[in-house]
Design a protein around this motif. Structure first.
Motif, mmCIF file in Angstrom:
data_model
loop_
_atom_site.group_PDB
_atom_site.id
_atom_site.type_symbol
_atom_site.label_atom_id
_atom_site.label_comp_id
_atom_site.label_asym_id
_atom_site.label_seq_id
_atom_site.Cartn_x
_atom_site.Cartn_y
_atom_site.Cartn_z
ATOM 1 N N THR A 233 11.297 85.384 6.312
ATOM 2 C CA THR A 233 9.948 85.936 6.277
ATOM 3 C C THR A 233 9.207 85.618 7.568
ATOM 4 O OG1 THR A 233 9.699 85.975 3.868
ATOM 5 C CG2 THR A 233 7.688 85.686 5.156
ATOM 6 N N ASP B 203 8.918 86.900 1.050
ATOM 7 C CA ASP B 203 8.994 85.867 0.015
ATOM 8 C C ASP B 203 7.694 85.108 -0.162
ATOM 9 O OD1 ASP B 203 11.661 86.348 -0.701
ATOM 10 O OD2 ASP B 203 12.392 85.161 0.972
ATOM 11 N N ILE C 190 11.042 74.880 2.810
ATOM 12 C CA ILE C 190 11.296 75.458 4.126
ATOM 13 C C ILE C 190 12.546 74.889 4.784
ATOM 14 C CG2 ILE C 190 9.811 73.818 5.346
ATOM 15 C CD1 ILE C 190 9.967 77.551 6.129
ATOM 16 N N LEU D 175 12.800 81.592 3.344
ATOM 17 C CA LEU D 175 11.437 81.555 3.871
ATOM 18 C C LEU D 175 11.402 81.803 5.372
ATOM 19 C CD1 LEU D 175 10.036 78.494 1.893
ATOM 20 C CD2 LEU D 175 9.958 80.920 1.280
#
Length: 331
Positions: free
Chosen positions: A237, A190, A227, A234
């Motif tokens: 990732t 992402d 976040i 996120l």
């Protein structure tokens, strides 16, 4: 170096619904003092009229290539579209709301040309601005001469990258050959920077140029502010990149730094109510070292599925605003 001998630089500009800023960003490209540029603009299916603005501004300039995506392909895939067309020796990944200072490309090319082939990235300081263009602060605090007031990692920065977020992404100029060797950005992710830093810094050196060459815009709803949002992807990732780092690490110090970083992600997972992901991070941590009592306590709280996200975001938004602008970036 004569004008003829200067290397071509490719600027890949990715845009998604940044119409109110795109003219200023494009203006910063026109204002560059460096003569040999290739500009590739990827509009990632904007719905705010960005593409019309872009086409009106650049229609008379053949060095601009405009790609119009009919669907949003994500940051990493959009950049790779530009990378596939890149002819420059060096490449810059620029968002459509960030601004380059007029001498940025000239200064960074000079630095790159003076470095060896083992250097893959030059990066610099940045000035943060808000949606209206007002100055917020600097990425690295500066003295009265606008020089960083503390030493910034340079050279082999792999350990520093494992330890914490410290590079302002849009300030980077990268060696195109390096990116091609890496296969570009990982399109399954992402966001690109943490993964790029890990995969490139383990093989190439980075050079810090102590100048303020970019203005980075912080706007509400940007990727870096998400976040701690419940359900965001996120942290997934970050988990994937930590697994890559685990495979790339070269010595015990690097594993120790990775372990400390994983602990921070476990805490972030707890605050974001990404409880199952926290358990996966804990499993990865256990491959490196014993998680310890404090981490195990957080993991235990994750198993209880406590609804902490709303309270924590209230804390960030109302009680820790000054710290928040730095913390949300610390992937």
């Amino acid at each position: 170096m004569s004008e003829m001998d200067k290397p071509l630089v490719t600027v890949v500009l990715t845009a998604f619904n940044q119409g109110k800023y795109i003219a200023e960003t494009l203006g910063s490209i026109f204002a560059q003092t460096y003569p040999k540029l290739q500009i590739v603009i990827i509009d990632n299916a904007s719905t705010d009229g960005s593409i019309s603005l872009i086409e009106n501004i650049v229609s008379d300039f053949p060095e601009f290539t405009v790609i119009k995506n009919v669907e949003n392909r994500g940051l990493c895939r959009a950049f790779n579209q530009g990378l596939a067309l890149a002819k420059g020796k060096y490449i810059i990944d620029l968002a459509a709301d960030d601004i380059m200072m007029p001498g940025r490309i000239s200064n960074q090319v000079k630095a790159m040309e003076d470095l060896g082939e083992d250097y893959g990235v030059v990066f610099s300081n940045a000035q943060y601005i808000d949606a209206g263009g007002d100055v917020l602060n600097f990425h690295y605090p500066v003295d009265t001469n606008l020089k960083a007031d503390k030493p910034i990692p340079s050279g082999d920065v792999y350990k520093s990258i494992l330890e914490k977020y410290f590079i302002c992404t849009p300030t980077m100029m990268m060696r195109t050959k390096m990116l091609i060797e890496m296969g570009g950005y990982d399109e399954s992710l992402d966001f690109e920077d943490f993964d790029f830093w890990v995969r490139s810094a383990v093989r190439y050196k980075y050079f810090y140029q102590d100048e303020v060459l970019t203005r980075k815009r912080n706007v509400p709803g940007s990727l870096s502010t998400q976040i701690y949002n419940k359900g965001n992807s996120l942290l997934r990732t970050c988990y994937i990149v930590c697994n890559k780092a685990y495979e790339l690490n070269r010595d015990q110090e690097e594993f120790d730094l990775l372990a400390a970083r994983i602990r921070t992600f476990i805490r972030k997972c707890f605050y974001a109510q990404e409880f199952e992901l926290a358990l996966r991070f804990r499993t990865l941590l256990n491959y490196i070292e014993n998680p310890g009592i404090l981490t195990e306590m957080i993991v235990m709280l994750c198993r209880l599925h406590l609804p902490v996200n709303g309270l924590y975001r209230f804390y960030l938004n109302n009680l820790q605003k000054k710290a928040h602008s730095r913390e949300v970036l610390a992937f």
